[in-house]
Design a protein around this motif. Structure first.
Motif, mmCIF file in Angstrom:
data_model
loop_
_atom_site.group_PDB
_atom_site.id
_atom_site.type_symbol
_atom_site.label_atom_id
_atom_site.label_comp_id
_atom_site.label_asym_id
_atom_site.label_seq_id
_atom_site.Cartn_x
_atom_site.Cartn_y
_atom_site.Cartn_z
ATOM 1 N N PHE A 88 31.396 38.239 42.746
ATOM 2 C CA PHE A 88 32.510 39.175 42.904
ATOM 3 C C PHE A 88 32.578 39.576 44.362
ATOM 4 C CE2 PHE A 88 28.743 41.613 42.020
ATOM 5 C CZ PHE A 88 28.805 42.707 42.866
ATOM 6 N N ARG A 89 33.686 40.185 44.701
ATOM 7 C CA ARG A 89 33.889 40.652 46.074
ATOM 8 C C ARG A 89 33.342 42.075 46.176
ATOM 9 N NH1 ARG A 89 37.955 39.722 50.208
ATOM 10 N NH2 ARG A 89 38.236 41.586 51.462
ATOM 11 N N ALA A 90 32.251 42.227 46.925
ATOM 12 C CA ALA A 90 31.612 43.531 47.062
ATOM 13 C C ALA A 90 32.471 44.422 47.951
ATOM 14 C CB ALA A 90 30.217 43.377 47.650
ATOM 15 N N GLU A 91 32.764 45.642 47.465
ATOM 16 C CA GLU A 91 33.582 46.597 48.204
ATOM 17 C C GLU A 91 32.991 47.982 48.058
ATOM 18 O OE1 GLU A 91 37.484 46.313 46.602
ATOM 19 O OE2 GLU A 91 37.915 44.358 47.510
ATOM 20 N N GLU A 123 31.010 46.894 32.193
ATOM 21 C CA GLU A 123 32.400 46.460 32.229
ATOM 22 C C GLU A 123 33.286 47.489 32.902
ATOM 23 O OE1 GLU A 123 34.197 45.217 28.676
ATOM 24 O OE2 GLU A 123 32.803 43.566 28.290
ATOM 25 N N GLY A 124 32.908 48.749 32.857
ATOM 26 C CA GLY A 124 33.714 49.761 33.536
ATOM 27 C C GLY A 124 33.824 49.485 35.019
ATOM 28 N N ALA A 125 32.694 49.141 35.636
ATOM 29 C CA ALA A 125 32.725 48.818 37.056
ATOM 30 C C ALA A 125 33.509 47.540 37.304
ATOM 31 C CB ALA A 125 31.295 48.684 37.580
ATOM 32 N N LEU A 126 33.375 46.588 36.386
ATOM 33 C CA LEU A 126 34.108 45.332 36.547
ATOM 34 C C LEU A 126 35.614 45.562 36.466
ATOM 35 C CD1 LEU A 126 33.417 42.338 36.952
ATOM 36 C CD2 LEU A 126 33.581 42.040 34.479
ATOM 37 N N LEU A 127 36.003 46.402 35.507
ATOM 38 C CA LEU A 127 37.431 46.706 35.385
ATOM 39 C C LEU A 127 37.930 47.505 36.576
ATOM 40 C CD1 LEU A 127 37.648 47.579 31.583
ATOM 41 C CD2 LEU A 127 38.399 45.473 32.717
ATOM 42 N N ALA A 128 37.090 48.377 37.097
ATOM 43 C CA ALA A 128 37.494 49.131 38.289
ATOM 44 C C ALA A 128 37.708 48.198 39.471
ATOM 45 C CB ALA A 128 36.431 50.185 38.612
ATOM 46 N N LEU A 129 36.812 47.206 39.613
ATOM 47 C CA LEU A 129 36.986 46.229 40.691
ATOM 48 C C LEU A 129 38.252 45.406 40.471
ATOM 49 C CD1 LEU A 129 35.992 44.675 43.157
ATOM 50 C CD2 LEU A 129 34.596 43.269 41.619
ATOM 51 N N LEU A 130 38.500 45.054 39.211
ATOM 52 C CA LEU A 130 39.701 44.277 38.914
ATOM 53 C C LEU A 130 40.963 45.063 39.264
ATOM 54 C CD1 LEU A 130 41.087 41.814 37.614
ATOM 55 C CD2 LEU A 130 40.861 42.950 35.409
ATOM 56 N N ASN A 238 40.136 35.852 38.343
ATOM 57 C CA ASN A 238 40.488 37.110 38.986
ATOM 58 C C ASN A 238 40.125 37.116 40.461
ATOM 59 O OD1 ASN A 238 41.520 38.472 36.670
ATOM 60 N ND2 ASN A 238 39.411 38.795 35.950
ATOM 61 N N GLU A 239 39.490 36.044 40.917
ATOM 62 C CA GLU A 239 39.070 35.978 42.311
ATOM 63 C C GLU A 239 40.292 35.863 43.224
ATOM 64 O OE1 GLU A 239 36.216 36.398 43.569
ATOM 65 O OE2 GLU A 239 34.859 36.241 41.861
ATOM 66 N N GLU A 240 40.184 36.486 44.376
ATOM 67 C CA GLU A 240 41.305 36.505 45.324
ATOM 68 C C GLU A 240 41.677 35.107 45.808
ATOM 69 O OE1 GLU A 240 42.403 38.499 49.675
ATOM 70 O OE2 GLU A 240 40.653 39.180 48.539
ATOM 71 N N VAL A 241 40.690 34.223 45.946
ATOM 72 C CA VAL A 241 40.981 32.878 46.437
ATOM 73 C C VAL A 241 41.860 32.118 45.453
ATOM 74 C CG1 VAL A 241 38.846 31.943 45.439
ATOM 75 C CG2 VAL A 241 39.936 30.777 47.371
ATOM 76 N N VAL A 242 41.645 32.331 44.146
ATOM 77 C CA VAL A 242 42.477 31.669 43.140
ATOM 78 C C VAL A 242 43.888 32.261 43.132
ATOM 79 C CG1 VAL A 242 42.749 31.218 40.676
ATOM 80 C CG2 VAL A 242 40.496 31.038 41.739
ATOM 81 N N VAL A 243 43.959 33.581 43.197
ATOM 82 C CA VAL A 243 45.268 34.246 43.169
ATOM 83 C C VAL A 243 46.115 33.817 44.354
ATOM 84 C CG1 VAL A 243 46.412 36.489 43.225
ATOM 85 C CG2 VAL A 243 44.325 36.193 41.892
ATOM 86 N N ARG A 244 45.523 33.776 45.533
ATOM 87 C CA ARG A 244 46.288 33.379 46.716
ATOM 88 C C ARG A 244 46.698 31.910 46.648
ATOM 89 N NH1 ARG A 244 46.610 37.111 50.556
ATOM 90 N NH2 ARG A 244 45.130 38.856 50.540
ATOM 91 N N ALA A 245 45.843 31.049 46.124
ATOM 92 C CA ALA A 245 46.209 29.631 46.003
ATOM 93 C C ALA A 245 47.399 29.456 45.057
ATOM 94 C CB ALA A 245 45.007 28.832 45.508
ATOM 95 N N ILE A 246 47.406 30.188 43.946
ATOM 96 C CA ILE A 246 48.533 30.088 43.008
ATOM 97 C C ILE A 246 49.807 30.645 43.631
ATOM 98 C CG2 ILE A 246 49.406 30.928 40.795
ATOM 99 C CD1 ILE A 246 46.578 30.766 39.707
ATOM 100 N N ALA A 247 49.688 31.765 44.340
ATOM 101 C CA ALA A 247 50.875 32.379 44.942
ATOM 102 C C ALA A 247 51.455 31.495 46.042
ATOM 103 C CB ALA A 247 50.524 33.756 45.494
#
Length: 495
Positions: A88-91, A123-130, A238-247
């Motif tokens: 995941f992308r650590a923030e 999962e709460g943290a995962l959903l928050a990151l999402l 849900n990874e940003e690299v996949v989302v940007r490639a699709i967009a």
């Protein structure tokens, strides 16, 4: 070890060795090393739960952060190899569980944790990151409805990004074969686990980079598919690299990740979202049987539209033909009249022949050869006495021709319709009489204006228009007078 000095007398300006004191003074590096060994031996393996803060990736690839809770904070470091394996992308603000060992950093007199692995704390943290990632990408406009492109009605080539060994690709191929067999290109990728997001993004960009007309056909639509699973199983999409490639893909993309209730960021970035991979195949192509039925129906409607006017015309023609009289009925009076006239002609010819024979017989009785001979001799003598000259005939003819030409020119100039060629017009009343005064024209109910190329009906101003009578034929031109032959200048030879 001797106790520390407890009186002012024990303190001195220069450090001295005391009797019985075996504690040698330690250097800073030595005490730091002792502390490092003590901490590492005591806390060789720990799992810490806390909130990330101060997240930073160095140019070397190492990962630095701080873990904190309500009352304390500890620095953390994750070396390049382990940082590359993060799922995941650590923030900042994420609650994580970090696994590693405690150690010290002598350069700053700090203790820290060297992190071997890091996971989201539930999962709460995962959903928050999402949600945080979704909001950030949405702010960039990657999910705007205006960016969505329509899917092609009938794609020739379909690209599928999925695992080649799962049930998803078999479901897609089976559904496409049922609806409309198409050319399918499969780009095999991992759909979960380490490196799955990078492979999916590379596959989408690879399809987009294909050139039309190249050795590998360029897809008309791309399907990114995966079966159902937990949010962790679907996290690669849900990874940003996949989302940007699709967009950024130049080909319309259908996202078919998970089941109906599963939603990933890839669904927001794709042009269409399908609840299942099978539904994605149904979106990609129409049903060939339905298309064939539609074409058949349209062809039938076209034939009916073409033949209907012909059938209506035939029906009207037959209806009107029934109202027409038969040809033999139309020709019967004329045939009867023809028979009557033929009979009368036959009788008239017989009567006329009989009368001609009677007249010929009477005339022949009065004729004799001696009379004919005497008349011929007299005519011959008169002919011989006559002295004919060509001038006697040509002169009167020439004089008469000149006079006739002069009269013709005068007549053409004096003809009443000659001014019509110069733009004048002749006003006539309903009886066809030419009018010469305004009063006569005003009292007439209907006027006929004769121009050079025809006539025009008109009404005087203020007069109520009356039904136009049949136009009167223009008066015939006055007959040309035959030129008077000149009086002979000599006696006529045949008088």
């Amino acid at each position: 070890m001797a106790p520390p000095p407890n009186s002012e007398s024990d303190a001195g300006l220069v450090a001295r060795e005391r009797q019985g004191d075996n504690a040698q003074p330690l250097t800073i590096s030595e005490i730091s090393a002792l502390l490092k060994r003590t901490v590492e031996d005591r806390f060789g393996f720990v799992r810490l739960r806390g909130e990330l803060s101060g997240v930073k990736r160095a140019a070397s690839g190492h990962f630095y952060c701080a873990l904190k809770d309500d009352g304390a904070v500890i620095d953390g470091v994750m070396w390049k190899g382990n940082a590359a394996r993060l799922n995941f992308r650590a923030e900042d603000g994420l609650e994580v569980i970090a696994t590693g060992k405690l150690t010290t950093y002598p350069g700053r007199s700090k203790y820290q944790i060297v992190i071997d692995s890091m996971e989201l704390a539930g999962e709460g943290a995962l959903l928050a990151l999402l949600e945080k990632t979704r909001a950030r990408l949405a702010a960039e406009g990657l999910f705007d409805a205006g960016r969505k492109r329509p899917l092609p009605f009938l794609p020739r080539v379909i690209g599928v990004v999925t695992s080649p060994t799962g049930a998803v690709i078999r479901d897609i191929l089976h559904r496409l074969a049922d609806r409309f067999p198409s050319h399918v290109l499969v780009w095999p990728v991992l759909v979960q686990g380490q490196g799955a997001a990078e492979q999916v993004a590379a596959a989408v960009r690879g399809f987009s980079a294909l050139e039309a007309g190249g050795p590998i056909p360029r897809p008309d639509v791309v399907i990114v598919a995966r079966g159902g699973g937990s949010i962790e199983d679907l996290w690669s999409f849900n990874e940003e690299v996949v989302v940007r490639a699709i967009a950024e893909c130049s080909i319309p993309v259908i996202s078919a990740v998970g089941h109906e209730t599963d939603t990933t960021l890839a669904d927001f970035a794709a042009d269409r979202r399908a609840p299942t991979p099978t539904a994605a195949a149904e979106m990609a192509v129409p049903v060939r049987a339905d298309l064939a039925f539609t074409l058949t129906d349209l062809a039938a409607r076209q034939r009916r539209a073409v033949y209907r006017p012909v059938e209506l015309g035939r029906e009207r023609l037959e209806a009107r033909a029934r109202l027409l009289p038969r040809p033999e009925h139309l020709l019967a009076p004329q045939a009867q009249r023809l028979d009557d006239l033929s009979d009368r002609l036959r009788r008239a010819l017989g009567d006329r022949s009989a009368k001609g024979r009677e007249r010929l017989a009477g005339v022949g009785a009065r004729l004799s050869p001696s009379l004919l001979t005497r008349s011929a001799s007299e005519a011959q003598r008169r002919l011989d006495r006559a002295r004919l000259s060509a001038a006697l005939i040509e002169r009167p003819l020439r004089h008469g021709s000149d006079r006739l030409a002069a009269l013709t020119r005068v007549m053409s100039q004096l003809h009443p319709e000659k001014p019509l060629e110069r733009g004048y017009a002749i006003i006539r009343n309903a009886e066809g009489r030419a009018l010469t005064t305004r009063a006569e024209a005003a009292s007439a109910a209907l006027l006929t204006v004769q121009f050079r190329d025809g006539t025009l009906a008109a009404h005087p101003a203020g007069a109520a228009p009356a039904p136009a009578p049949a136009p009167a034929a223009p008066p015939a031109s006055p007959p040309r007078k035959r030129p008077v032959a000149p009086s002979p200048q000599q006696d006529d030879l045949f008088s």
